[in-house]
Design a protein around this motif. Structure first.
Motif, PDB file in Angstrom:
ATOM      1  N   TYR A   3       0.935  -1.317  -0.049  1.00 20.57           N
ATOM      2  CA  TYR A   3      -0.106  -0.131   0.038  1.00 20.57           C
ATOM      3  C   TYR A   3       0.943   1.389   0.024  1.00 20.57           C
ATOM      4  O   TYR A   3       1.881   1.195   0.573  1.00 20.57           O
ATOM      5  CB  TYR A   3      -0.827  -0.118   1.169  1.00 20.57           C
ATOM      6  CG  TYR A   3      -1.950  -0.876   1.195  1.00 20.57           C
ATOM      7  CD1 TYR A   3      -1.817  -2.293   1.658  1.00 20.57           C
ATOM      8  CD2 TYR A   3      -3.223  -0.571   0.541  1.00 20.57           C
ATOM      9  CE1 TYR A   3      -2.872  -3.089   1.715  1.00 20.57           C
ATOM     10  CE2 TYR A   3      -4.278  -1.840   0.490  1.00 20.57           C
ATOM     11  CZ  TYR A   3      -4.070  -3.067   1.062  1.00 20.57           C
ATOM     12  OH  TYR A   3      -4.847  -3.895   1.112  1.00 20.57           O
ATOM     13  N   SER A   4       0.335   2.299  -0.449  1.00 24.17           N
ATOM     14  CA  SER A   4       1.184   3.658  -0.767  1.00 24.17           C
ATOM     15  C   SER A   4       0.416   4.633   0.182  1.00 24.17           C
ATOM     16  O   SER A   4      -0.956   4.657   0.231  1.00 24.17           O
ATOM     17  CB  SER A   4       1.240   4.181  -2.062  1.00 24.17           C
ATOM     18  OG  SER A   4       1.856   5.449  -2.142  1.00 24.17           O
ATOM     19  N   GLU A  52      -6.435  -2.648   3.505  1.00 28.96           N
ATOM     20  CA  GLU A  52      -6.554  -1.264   3.498  1.00 28.96           C
ATOM     21  C   GLU A  52      -6.662  -0.738   4.970  1.00 28.96           C
ATOM     22  O   GLU A  52      -5.936   0.174   5.099  1.00 28.96           O
ATOM     23  CB  GLU A  52      -7.577  -0.821   2.301  1.00 28.96           C
ATOM     24  CG  GLU A  52      -7.368   0.703   1.955  1.00 28.96           C
ATOM     25  CD  GLU A  52      -8.039   1.108   0.722  1.00 28.96           C
ATOM     26  OE1 GLU A  52      -8.241   0.415  -0.041  1.00 28.96           O
ATOM     27  OE2 GLU A  52      -8.509   2.472   0.615  1.00 28.96           O
ATOM     28  N   ALA A  78      -4.093   9.462   2.836  1.00 27.82           N
ATOM     29  CA  ALA A  78      -4.796   8.749   1.848  1.00 27.82           C
ATOM     30  C   ALA A  78      -3.924   7.415   1.405  1.00 27.82           C
ATOM     31  O   ALA A  78      -2.968   7.437   1.427  1.00 27.82           O
ATOM     32  CB  ALA A  78      -4.690   9.702   0.505  1.00 27.82           C
ATOM     33  N   THR A  80      -3.482   4.125  -0.998  1.00 23.53           N
ATOM     34  CA  THR A  80      -3.748   3.314  -2.288  1.00 23.53           C
ATOM     35  C   THR A  80      -3.036   2.118  -2.197  1.00 23.53           C
ATOM     36  O   THR A  80      -1.803   1.967  -1.796  1.00 23.53           O
ATOM     37  CB  THR A  80      -3.641   4.401  -3.570  1.00 23.53           C
ATOM     38  OG1 THR A  80      -2.183   4.908  -3.079  1.00 23.53           O
ATOM     39  CG2 THR A  80      -4.376   5.777  -3.730  1.00 23.53           C
TER      40      THR A  80
END
Lengths: 84, 84
Positions: A3-4, A52, A78, A80
């Motif tokens: 995940y970023s 997530e 955030a 992603t």
């Protein structure tokens, strides 16, 4: 999964920001009129996480334990998925 | 009209970023495993301009003349109208 995390850290509203004031002044000295200028630090972290939600919780803990000072900073996160 | 300029300034790829390396190390010392960590400076400026194109050109000039060092930085610009 990878995940970023895009973490945005900014001084709380109303706080004096000398760096922003200095940049605003320098811009005006070379002819750029500005109404308002705010700075933020953006930290982009790539991590491994199951879900997530896990990734978001990790980002929150990173902010609360190291990256942001809760007294003077606001932060947004955030998350992603990184496509491999 | 008023425009909000979101200017994102980041070291070019491959450049050594000691600050990012230090943050990555500190996160790992308190138990957060990270794959990659990148920093960017976000500058949000509110200006008056005739058109969106003018606002974008102003932002470009601000970057080239003061905010970014073209040798080591990449920058992105996002322009949005400020609703009064």
């Amino acid at each position: 999964m990878q995940y970023s995390l895009d973490i945005n850290i900014q001084l709380k509203g109303g706080m004096l920001d000398p760096e922003a004031a200095a940049i605003k002044q320098s811009l005006e000295r070379i002819g750029f009129k500005t109404r308002e200028l705010k700075l933020a630090k953006k930290i982009q972290v790539t991590i491994d996480a199951e879900t997530e939600k896990d990734a978001e919780n990790t980002a929150k803990q990173m902010c609360e334990r190291l990256l942001a000072n809760p007294v003077i900073h606001d932060y947004t996160i955030a998350v992603t998925v990184v496509n491999q």
